[in-house]
Design a protein around this motif. Structure first.
Motif, mmCIF file in Angstrom:
data_model
loop_
_atom_site.group_PDB
_atom_site.id
_atom_site.type_symbol
_atom_site.label_atom_id
_atom_site.label_comp_id
_atom_site.label_asym_id
_atom_site.label_seq_id
_atom_site.Cartn_x
_atom_site.Cartn_y
_atom_site.Cartn_z
ATOM 1 N N GLN A 1 0.863 -1.173 0.000
ATOM 2 C CA GLN A 1 0.000 0.000 0.000
ATOM 3 C C GLN A 1 0.900 1.223 0.000
ATOM 4 O OE1 GLN A 1 -2.711 -0.321 3.292
ATOM 5 N NE2 GLN A 1 -3.983 -1.801 2.223
ATOM 6 N N ALA A 2 1.009 1.840 -1.151
ATOM 7 C CA ALA A 2 1.882 2.990 -1.306
ATOM 8 C C ALA A 2 1.436 3.785 -2.519
ATOM 9 C CB ALA A 2 3.329 2.536 -1.484
ATOM 10 N N ASP A 3 1.894 5.007 -2.585
ATOM 11 C CA ASP A 3 1.634 5.838 -3.749
ATOM 12 C C ASP A 3 2.329 5.205 -4.948
ATOM 13 O OD1 ASP A 3 2.735 8.130 -5.616
ATOM 14 O OD2 ASP A 3 0.916 8.893 -4.647
ATOM 15 N N GLU A 4 1.566 4.854 -5.963
ATOM 16 C CA GLU A 4 2.106 4.120 -7.106
ATOM 17 C C GLU A 4 3.222 4.880 -7.821
ATOM 18 O OE1 GLU A 4 0.639 2.061 -11.292
ATOM 19 O OE2 GLU A 4 -0.855 2.822 -9.893
ATOM 20 N N GLU A 5 3.031 6.164 -8.043
ATOM 21 C CA GLU A 5 4.037 6.952 -8.759
ATOM 22 C C GLU A 5 5.320 7.100 -7.940
ATOM 23 O OE1 GLU A 5 4.137 8.015 -11.946
ATOM 24 O OE2 GLU A 5 2.316 6.828 -12.123
ATOM 25 N N MET A 6 5.187 7.355 -6.636
ATOM 26 C CA MET A 6 6.377 7.477 -5.796
ATOM 27 C C MET A 6 7.118 6.155 -5.723
ATOM 28 S SD MET A 6 5.157 9.980 -2.714
ATOM 29 C CE MET A 6 6.765 10.122 -1.977
ATOM 30 N N ASN A 7 6.376 5.062 -5.607
ATOM 31 C CA ASN A 7 7.010 3.748 -5.537
ATOM 32 C C ASN A 7 7.721 3.425 -6.844
ATOM 33 O OD1 ASN A 7 7.468 1.217 -4.098
ATOM 34 N ND2 ASN A 7 6.179 0.350 -5.696
ATOM 35 N N ARG A 8 7.077 3.728 -7.954
ATOM 36 C CA ARG A 8 7.695 3.494 -9.261
ATOM 37 C C ARG A 8 8.975 4.320 -9.401
ATOM 38 N NH1 ARG A 8 3.619 4.551 -12.938
ATOM 39 N NH2 ARG A 8 3.035 2.373 -12.844
ATOM 40 N N ALA A 9 8.916 5.591 -8.989
ATOM 41 C CA ALA A 9 10.087 6.469 -9.096
ATOM 42 C C ALA A 9 11.234 5.983 -8.213
ATOM 43 C CB ALA A 9 9.701 7.901 -8.728
ATOM 44 N N SER A 10 10.932 5.568 -6.983
ATOM 45 C CA SER A 10 12.015 5.127 -6.107
ATOM 46 C C SER A 10 12.607 3.803 -6.589
ATOM 47 C CB SER A 10 11.549 5.026 -4.653
ATOM 48 O OG SER A 10 10.571 4.032 -4.487
ATOM 49 N N THR A 11 11.786 2.919 -7.134
ATOM 50 C CA THR A 11 12.297 1.662 -7.682
ATOM 51 C C THR A 11 13.165 1.948 -8.905
ATOM 52 O OG1 THR A 11 10.360 0.479 -6.877
ATOM 53 C CG2 THR A 11 11.653 -0.600 -8.588
ATOM 54 N N TYR A 12 12.709 2.849 -9.755
ATOM 55 C CA TYR A 12 13.483 3.246 -10.938
ATOM 56 C C TYR A 12 14.830 3.820 -10.519
ATOM 57 C CZ TYR A 12 14.861 5.706 -15.161
ATOM 58 O OH TYR A 12 15.564 6.151 -16.245
ATOM 59 N N GLN A 13 14.817 4.710 -9.522
ATOM 60 C CA GLN A 13 16.059 5.340 -9.070
ATOM 61 C C GLN A 13 17.028 4.304 -8.513
ATOM 62 O OE1 GLN A 13 15.904 8.112 -10.825
ATOM 63 N NE2 GLN A 13 16.884 9.199 -9.158
#
Length: 125
Positions: free
Chosen positions: A24-36
């Motif tokens: 349960q997390a903000d999808e965009e923030m999670n995607r960005a942190s995984t990408y980084q």
């Protein structure tokens, strides 16, 4: 990311213990942190001919764990103790402040970001 991966000889390995692993997390923030995290792993490999990045998803003690592991040169001990200090970097690249925002994203979702580094072997975030 896929385009960047195709331009290198880096091997990318993905595994997930379940197709139903959810957080349960903000999808965009999670995607960005995984990408980084993946971007940093690619940078650390510096086009190594034997580069490998493993991304793994699993549960441990009712917690979802997402790991990004690379077989780059490792993080020096002096940098490792400062790695989560805002604006600390050893890089001159454009993504120079990546770790602290990723840690903040995880904290906002009651998660944590940890790092383990074995010099000349692997880094695990």
């Amino acid at each position: 990311m896929k385009t960047q991966m195709k331009k290198t000889t880096t091997e990318f390995i993905y595994s997930c213990e379940s197709e139903f692993l959810t957080i349960q997390a903000d999808e965009e923030m999670n995607r960005a942190s995984t990408y980084q995290s993946c971007e940093n792993a690619m940078e650390s490999l510096n086009n190594s001919s034997h580069g490998r990045i493993r991304m793994r998803g699993e549960t441990r003690e009712h917690n979802v764990i997402i790991e990004v592991v690379d077989n780059g040169p490792g993080i020096i001990k002096e940098a490792l103790v400062k790695i989560f200090v805002p604006f600390f970097t050893t890089k001159k690249a454009r993504f120079r402040y990546w770790i602290e925002p990723v840690a903040t994203d995880h904290a906002m979702h009651n998660g944590t970001l940890t790092v383990e580094s074995v010099p000349e072997c692997e880094d695990c975030f």
